[in-house]
Design a protein around this motif. Structure first.
Motif, PDB file in Angstrom:
ATOM      1  N   SER A   1       0.835  -1.205   0.000  1.00 52.92           N
ATOM      2  CA  SER A   1       0.000   0.000   0.000  1.00 52.92           C
ATOM      3  C   SER A   1       0.867   1.251   0.000  1.00 52.92           C
ATOM      4  CB  SER A   1      -0.931   0.003   1.219  1.00 52.92           C
ATOM      5  OG  SER A   1      -1.768  -1.143   1.228  1.00 52.92           O
ATOM      6  N   ALA A   2       1.950   1.210   0.778  1.00 52.05           N
ATOM      7  CA  ALA A   2       2.870   2.356   0.821  1.00 52.05           C
ATOM      8  C   ALA A   2       3.570   2.543  -0.531  1.00 52.05           C
ATOM      9  CB  ALA A   2       3.900   2.160   1.932  1.00 52.05           C
ATOM     10  N   PHE A   3       3.931   1.430  -1.182  1.00 57.27           N
ATOM     11  CA  PHE A   3       4.544   1.507  -2.516  1.00 57.27           C
ATOM     12  C   PHE A   3       3.685   2.333  -3.464  1.00 57.27           C
ATOM     13  CE2 PHE A   3       6.960  -2.817  -2.253  1.00 57.27           C
ATOM     14  CZ  PHE A   3       7.944  -2.190  -1.504  1.00 57.27           C
ATOM     15  N   ILE A   4       2.402   1.963  -3.547  1.00 56.63           N
ATOM     16  CA  ILE A   4       1.514   2.571  -4.530  1.00 56.63           C
ATOM     17  C   ILE A   4       1.070   3.973  -4.103  1.00 56.63           C
ATOM     18  CG2 ILE A   4      -0.686   1.670  -3.669  1.00 56.63           C
ATOM     19  CD1 ILE A   4       0.391   1.652  -7.346  1.00 56.63           C
ATOM     20  N   VAL A   5       0.898   4.185  -2.806  1.00 57.45           N
ATOM     21  CA  VAL A   5       0.429   5.491  -2.310  1.00 57.45           C
ATOM     22  C   VAL A   5       1.540   6.528  -2.370  1.00 57.45           C
ATOM     23  CG1 VAL A   5      -0.442   6.759  -0.310  1.00 57.45           C
ATOM     24  CG2 VAL A   5      -1.357   4.492  -0.847  1.00 57.45           C
TER      25      VAL A   5
ATOM     26  N   ARG B   1      -3.586   8.620  -4.158  1.00 58.76           N
ATOM     27  CA  ARG B   1      -4.091   8.988  -2.835  1.00 58.76           C
ATOM     28  C   ARG B   1      -5.541   9.465  -2.910  1.00 58.76           C
ATOM     29  NH1 ARG B   1      -2.273  13.542  -1.130  1.00 58.76           N
ATOM     30  NH2 ARG B   1      -1.061  14.228  -2.937  1.00 58.76           N
ATOM     31  N   ILE B   2      -6.229   9.354  -1.770  1.00 56.00           N
ATOM     32  CA  ILE B   2      -7.529  10.004  -1.603  1.00 56.00           C
ATOM     33  C   ILE B   2      -7.215  11.422  -1.126  1.00 56.00           C
ATOM     34  CG2 ILE B   2      -9.729   9.978  -0.367  1.00 56.00           C
ATOM     35  CD1 ILE B   2      -9.373   6.941  -0.063  1.00 56.00           C
TER      36      ILE B   2
ATOM     37  N   SER C   1      -3.576  12.252   4.205  1.00 64.19           N
ATOM     38  CA  SER C   1      -4.042  11.588   2.988  1.00 64.19           C
ATOM     39  C   SER C   1      -3.303  10.275   2.764  1.00 64.19           C
ATOM     40  CB  SER C   1      -3.841  12.512   1.781  1.00 64.19           C
ATOM     41  OG  SER C   1      -4.110  11.846   0.576  1.00 64.19           O
ATOM     42  N   VAL C   2      -1.987  10.272   2.970  1.00 61.23           N
ATOM     43  CA  VAL C   2      -1.180   9.063   2.803  1.00 61.23           C
ATOM     44  C   VAL C   2      -1.632   7.988   3.790  1.00 61.23           C
ATOM     45  CG1 VAL C   2       1.126   8.085   3.133  1.00 61.23           C
ATOM     46  CG2 VAL C   2       0.845  10.188   1.806  1.00 61.23           C
ATOM     47  N   ILE C   3      -1.760   8.360   5.056  1.00 60.87           N
ATOM     48  CA  ILE C   3      -2.161   7.398   6.097  1.00 60.87           C
ATOM     49  C   ILE C   3      -3.559   6.857   5.823  1.00 60.87           C
ATOM     50  CG2 ILE C   3      -2.694   7.139   8.551  1.00 60.87           C
ATOM     51  CD1 ILE C   3      -0.503   9.275   9.075  1.00 60.87           C
ATOM     52  N   PHE C   4      -4.489   7.771   5.504  1.00 60.80           N
ATOM     53  CA  PHE C   4      -5.875   7.381   5.246  1.00 60.80           C
ATOM     54  C   PHE C   4      -5.978   6.441   4.052  1.00 60.80           C
ATOM     55  CE2 PHE C   4     -10.071   8.422   3.240  1.00 60.80           C
ATOM     56  CZ  PHE C   4     -10.868   7.828   4.207  1.00 60.80           C
TER      57      PHE C   4
END
Length: 377
Positions: free
Chosen positions: A123-127, A133-134, A151-154
């Motif tokens: 998830s971190a790779f793609i975000v 991101r949202i 936004s990254v965390i969410f």
């Protein structure tokens, strides 16, 4: 590939429609002809899903169908929608990690925390790496633009929830596969209507549909020798890709001034995305709330999922999957019909209808028992 595109262009043939046709056909055929080999190896090496207390099947069944789905999507997306891997450079790396974790879990059963660490990583790779991101909630609960770090965390949390939520609905034949086909079709049609810039995502959606339809041929088979499950490999992969397409869909409607990229306005975009993925969202929320109400761990396995309730009504796997998919497809139609309504009101309506669907089987079961008791008396 570019020479091939130039050749088609010179003859007035749309490369996009060629990619759509070949992408669907190729993904279907690759999965269709890969699965028999996987079944053969699984039986020879005893790589089977063992029936347990929570299982809805009574026999050992191969559970590595997700490998064929990955194989097909990986090849066909690289060939017919290669622009996606240029735009989102960490996407393929994330899929590889999910393949490894999924296969390991299907064969030796990984500990939950190890899977969670892997899911956080992909998830971190793609975000962070691909900036998927949202960025805004479009006024839901009065929230619009979100701070970058929040936004990254969410978004990472959203990816993790959807990956696991999709894994949880994979409990009966045809449900996870059938629902992923519907979701991919809905996102694909939306991308198509939103213009040429989104065509690679349309091709990705079509490739997913072709691959999963071929898998469903075996998953819904009545013959033990040809039956297979997608396993955690398939459910995590599809959950991740649907989360990815969902967030890309929302991002289209955010008013960012990017060169040569048309922008569109739909204030209810996040709610439409929630409506499309309403089944795994509601099913997961429901079982967690039920477990907490009964003072149990939210991670403790049980039979409170929607599909378990329908099986309790003595429906077959196919009928249960069909009824669930049709009901939640109607919710998407409601969301689309009222897409210009107040975003908060629409979200409440969609979630309300989602939870009604989760408890309808309980209501029918109780009414049936009362009628049986009255008849016996």
């Amino acid at each position: 590939m570019k020479n091939f595109e130039l050749f088609l262009y010179n003859y007035g043939i749309s490369i996009f429609y060629v990619k759509i046709g070949l992408g669907f056909l190729s993904s279907f055929l690759i999965t269709f002809f890969s699965i028999p080999t996987i079944i053969k190896i699984s039986r020879r090496k005893n790589l089977m899903d063992e029936p347990s207390v929570r299982s809805s099947h009574l026999r050992k069944i191969p559970n590595l169908g997700g490998i064929a789905i990955f194989y097909s999507i990986g090849i066909c997306t690289s060939v017919f929608a290669y622009e996606i891997f240029d735009l989102y450079k960490f996407l393929f790396a994330s899929l590889i990690v999910l393949l490894y974790v999924g296969v390991m879990d299907d064969i030796v059963v990984m500990r939950a925390y190890k899977k969670l660490v892997a899911q956080i990583a992909v998830s971190a790779f793609i975000v962070i790496g691909s900036d998927i991101r949202i960025r805004s909630l479009f006024g839901i609960c009065g929230i619009f633009e979100i701070n970058y770090y929040l936004s990254v965390i969410f978004t990472i949390i959203t990816f993790i929830i959807l990956i696991n939520a999709f894994n949880l609905i994979d409990g009966i034949d045809g449900l996870a596969g059938g629902y992923s086909v519907i979701c991919s079709a809905l996102f694909g049609i939306s991308y198509y209507r939103l213009g040429e810039y989104n065509y690679p995502l349309v091709v990705l959606s079509v490739v997913i549909i072709g691959s999963v339809l071929a898998f469903l041929y075996y998953n819904l088979s009545n013959y033990r020798a040809t039956k297979i499950f997608m396993g955690d490999t398939g459910s995590m992969l599809l959950g991740f890709l649907l989360a990815f397409t969902c967030i890309c869909f929302i991002d289209i409607f955010i008013d960012r001034k990017l060169p040569n990229v048309p922008r569109y306005h739909l204030k209810s975009a996040p709610v439409i995305a929630v409506a499309i993925l309403i089944l795994p969202i509601v099913d997961t929320l429901n079982v967690i709330l039920v477990r907490l109400w009964n003072k149990k761990s939210p991670f403790e396995a049980d039979k409170n999922h929607i599909h378990h309730k329908l099986l309790k009504l003595e429906l077959t796997h196919r009928r249960s999957s069909f009824y669930i998919i049709v009901y939640y497809l109607l919710i998407v139609l409601v969301a689309y019909a009222f897409r210009h309504s107040n975003v908060n009101l629409l979200l409440v309506i969609i979630l309300g209808l989602g939870f009604i669907g989760a408890y309808l089987p309980d209501i029918i079961y109780r009414m049936r028992n009362r009628n049986t008791i009255k008849t016996n008396n």
